[in-house]
Write a protein that holds these residues in place. Structure first.
Motif, mmCIF file in Angstrom:
data_model
loop_
_atom_site.group_PDB
_atom_site.id
_atom_site.type_symbol
_atom_site.label_atom_id
_atom_site.label_comp_id
_atom_site.label_asym_id
_atom_site.label_seq_id
_atom_site.Cartn_x
_atom_site.Cartn_y
_atom_site.Cartn_z
ATOM 1 N N TRP A 191 50.265 66.896 68.969
ATOM 2 C CA TRP A 191 49.772 66.094 67.849
ATOM 3 C C TRP A 191 49.997 66.803 66.520
ATOM 4 C CZ3 TRP A 191 49.171 61.219 67.968
ATOM 5 C CH2 TRP A 191 48.687 60.556 69.084
ATOM 6 N N SER B 208 47.161 69.203 71.923
ATOM 7 C CA SER B 208 46.777 69.395 70.521
ATOM 8 C C SER B 208 47.978 69.820 69.681
ATOM 9 C CB SER B 208 45.667 70.446 70.415
ATOM 10 O OG SER B 208 44.487 70.010 71.058
ATOM 11 N N MET C 214 40.066 69.583 67.677
ATOM 12 C CA MET C 214 40.942 70.492 68.432
ATOM 13 C C MET C 214 42.337 70.542 67.791
ATOM 14 S SD MET C 214 39.832 69.347 72.301
ATOM 15 C CE MET C 214 41.094 70.353 73.079
ATOM 16 N N ILE C 215 42.815 69.415 67.325
ATOM 17 C CA ILE C 215 44.128 69.374 66.666
ATOM 18 C C ILE C 215 44.099 70.212 65.392
ATOM 19 C CG2 ILE C 215 45.797 67.852 65.533
ATOM 20 C CD1 ILE C 215 44.829 65.635 67.471
ATOM 21 N N GLU D 278 37.213 61.081 67.185
ATOM 22 C CA GLU D 278 36.359 62.232 67.493
ATOM 23 C C GLU D 278 35.104 61.792 68.246
ATOM 24 O OE1 GLU D 278 35.412 66.357 67.336
ATOM 25 O OE2 GLU D 278 37.238 65.327 66.650
ATOM 26 N N SER E 61 44.207 73.891 66.269
ATOM 27 C CA SER E 61 45.572 74.257 66.681
ATOM 28 C C SER E 61 46.493 74.385 65.472
ATOM 29 C CB SER E 61 46.117 73.207 67.658
ATOM 30 O OG SER E 61 47.436 73.511 68.041
ATOM 31 N N SER F 16 43.515 64.779 73.493
ATOM 32 C CA SER F 16 42.910 65.761 72.600
ATOM 33 C C SER F 16 41.923 65.070 71.663
ATOM 34 C CB SER F 16 43.994 66.498 71.797
ATOM 35 O OG SER F 16 43.430 67.577 71.071
ATOM 36 N N LYS F 17 41.550 65.727 70.565
ATOM 37 C CA LYS F 17 40.683 65.111 69.561
ATOM 38 C C LYS F 17 40.909 65.804 68.219
ATOM 39 C CE LYS F 17 36.501 67.816 70.619
ATOM 40 N NZ LYS F 17 35.057 67.706 70.941
ATOM 41 N N ASP G 294 50.144 71.366 76.111
ATOM 42 C CA ASP G 294 49.319 71.649 74.929
ATOM 43 C C ASP G 294 49.304 70.380 74.060
ATOM 44 O OD1 ASP G 294 47.992 72.600 72.735
ATOM 45 O OD2 ASP G 294 49.160 74.446 72.550
#
Length: 286
Positions: A256, A253, A75-76, A57, A79, A71-72, A251
């Motif tokens: 992941w 996120s 955000m994951i 992060e 989602s 991503s991070k 996408d």
């Protein structure tokens, strides 16, 4: 001139009883390290995971990690919550879980029965063995399109794919266990007038079951892999299908989310199957 005699050295195999108590305890600890406590393992694993998440992060916030490609965690998580709230992800998890469990059960039971049947005929076993090895060496991904075309894009093709991966391993494990059954024990029962069926039921099956059960944790991972491969090739549901659709729309996120969900599912299945293994082996050994 008096010779100097050095004191005898204590080797790794010297008796601990000949050493002073404190030295004996130290030597015992060196030779047989104690198992670490479960809570220490759990705390260490959690600390590593938390550290990775925080570092990920932070590096994403300062621009070191490209959020578009990687991503991070925040955000994951968003989602994940969005897809769980919609309910579609729960259906995907249920679909993948069902195909995995069915493929595991069918593959384990079918593989064990076929492997045990090799005990009845050496000719049959010798003929089947090279064919099984060839099937095991074949990339299972090559079979997936044919299985999906034959059985459709529903649950049955995913179960068949999971079964195909598990059953060959189980057949080979059971066959190996059968070959190592004690011949003297079998001869003893024959000399006492036992039939082949009685020898099979009283000696062969009890001797091979621990080996078959010990492969359950490997089999559950293979079953999950087979189910995901089937979903990638063709499916309307499942975590594999969710990851594939997320990749097609970039996408990251959601990709992941699918990967982490599969990791958690695999871990939980591994733990549960491990408990079942230990219980069954304890029951067999009395």
């Amino acid at each position: 001139m008096t010779a100097i005699v050095s004191p005898p050295r204590v080797g790794a195999m010297d008796s601990l009883a000949d050493l002073p108590k404190r030295t004996a305890r130290r030597r015992r600890g060196e030779l047989f390290p104690a198992e670490p406590a479960n809570w220490k393992i759990a705390v260490t694993v959690v600390a590593i995971v938390v550290g990775i998440v925080l570092a990920w992060e932070l590096l994403a916030d300062v621009g070191v990690v490209n959020v578009f490609f990687w991503s991070k965690p925040s955000m994951i998580w968003r989602s994940f919550m969005t897809n769980i709230t919609k309910g579609s992800m729960i259906a995907d998890i249920r679909f993948t879980f069902t195909s995995t469990i069915l493929g595991f059960v069918i593959g384990v039971l079918g593989g064990a029965m076929v492997g045990l049947s090799f005990w009845w005929s050496r000719f049959y076993a010798r003929v089947a063995e090279p064919l099984l090895i060839a099937l095991e060496a074949m990339p299972k991904l090559a079979l997936a399109p044919m299985i999906v075309l034959a059985l459709g894009i529903g649950l049955s093709s995913k179960v068949a794919m999971a079964t195909a991966i598990v059953i060959i391993i189980q057949i080979l494990n059971a066959h190996t266990a059968v070959r190592h059954v004690d011949r003297d024990e079998q001869t003893l029962l024959y000399s006492l007038g036992a039939s082949r069926w009685q020898v099979f039921a009283k000696v062969v099956v009890p001797a091979t079951l621990p080996h078959i059960i010990a492969s359950f944790r490997v089999a559950i991972g293979l079953a999950l892999t087979g189910a995901i491969v089937g979903e990638y090739v063709g499916s309307q549901n499942g975590l594999g299908k969710m990851i594939q659709l997320a990749a097609s729309t970039f996408d990251i996120s959601l990709i992941w989310v699918g990967v982490f969900t599969l990791a958690v599912m695999a871990f939980l299945l591994y733990v549960v199957v491990g408990v079942i293994e230990r219980v069954l082996i304890r029951l067999i050994r009395g």
